[in-house]
Design an enzyme around this catalytic site. Structure first.
Site, short mmCIF file in Angstrom:
data_model
loop_
_atom_site.label_atom_id
_atom_site.label_comp_id
_atom_site.label_asym_id
_atom_site.label_seq_id
_atom_site.Cartn_x
_atom_site.Cartn_y
_atom_site.Cartn_z
N LEU A 33 12.96 82.93 -8.58
CA LEU A 33 13.63 83.76 -7.54
C LEU A 33 14.70 84.31 -6.83
CD1 LEU A 33 10.18 81.29 -5.37
CD2 LEU A 33 10.09 83.32 -7.68
N HIS A 37 11.97 88.37 -4.35
CA HIS A 37 10.77 87.67 -4.48
C HIS A 37 10.57 87.65 -2.81
CE1 HIS A 37 11.69 86.75 -8.74
NE2 HIS A 37 10.43 87.30 -8.69
#
Ligand code: PAF
Length: 281
Positions: A33, A37
């Site tokens: 991530l 994100h």
């Protein structure tokens, strides 16, 4: 934030929220991530009572097994980021949990899944639909959040949602970029330092083409972008298509569709790393 790995635990965690009529936001991810994100998760946290983030490196959407093997895996760091963003639940199933049996379902949503990425990565969108449909069935979210960086993926998922009658809202979220314009992507961490230096030239060419397009044809604009990027040692355009944002079919003139987007995929470096981006005209 709770981290669960089984569908049973996921549904047990969501049962109370569902019974109380609370809204549930789902952010599907493959992990590794980054700030892109994080922006999806923050948006979901702002919109919903409960936010679930799935972290699952879905093997069925990788037509290139090397790409799957080298995909970054950073679960502990991912969970820290999700906690900081205010997510309530992370769902990180094993491959066996997600696919106890091989998934033989076949999804086909032409033209959205047949052009561009669909034409070059056979089976990719089928795999995306397999896992996303499973996630939608398990979580039954009120809303699901997807990054516009994967512009074509959103169009395909919208078609699947209509086709299968999932009663949820798809929320597209804007691309998050590095300060130099490079679209954030989990694959960026795979770029060697010298590749990282040239990668932002992709978006620079797309941005410059917005101005160029004002006085040139669609065909000339395609040539402009392709020539400009291919002139950089280490960058190699796989395709650049200027399309109707809804159907994803090529346009030949600027007045052919209400919203027109240029979608590009470029190989960067010697491994090479495949980078995708897009621009609105
Ligand atoms: O966009 C992604 O990261 C993946 O395609 C998704 C939607 C999480 C499905 O595996």
């Amino acid at each position: 934030m709770k981290v669960v790995t089984t569908i049973k635990d996921l549904q047990a965690q969501l049962a109370a929220a569902r019974n109380e009529g609370k809204s549930i936001g789902l952010v599907p991810t493959m992990g590794a991530l980054h700030a892109g994100h994080a922006s999806l998760v923050r948006r979901s946290v702002a919109d919903n009572d409960v936010t679930v983030v799935s972290i699952f490196l879905n093997p069925t959407q990788f037509n290139d097994k090397n790409d799957l093997a080298r995909y970054p895996r950073t679960l502990d760091k991912d969970c820290e980021l999700l906690e900081a963003c205010g997510a309530q639940l992370a769902f990180a199933p094993s491959v066996e949990e997600a696919y106890p049996e091989p998934d033989t379902r076949h999804f086909s949503y032409p033209p959205t899944d047949a052009v561009m990425e669909g034409a070059r990565r056979p089976g990719h969108f089928n795999g995306v639909c397999q896992i996303v449909s499973k996630l939608f069935s398990w979580v039954e979210p009120t809303r699901a959040y997807f990054g516009e960086k994967d512009f074509q993926q959103i169009a395909v998922i919208r078609r699947m949602v209509e086709d299968l009658g999932f009663g949820l809202e798809i929320v597209p979220c804007p691309v998050v970029r590095e300060a130099d314009g490079l679209a954030m992507s989990s694959r960026n961490t795979l770029l060697a330092p010298e590749e990282r230096v040239i990668a932002p030239l992709i978006y620079a060419a797309l941005k410059a083409s917005q101005e160029f397009a004002k006085s040139h044809s669609v065909t000339a604009t395609i040539q402009y972008v392709v020539n400009r990027i291919n002139a950089v040692d280490g960058l190699d355009v796989e395709y650049f298509s200027i399309v109707d944002a809804d159907s994803l079919l090529d346009v030949r003139a600027w007045d052919e569709a209400p919203t027109i987007v240029g979608c590009i995929t470029v190989y960067c470096g010697s491994k090479p790393i495949r980078l995708i981006d897009h621009i609105h005209y």
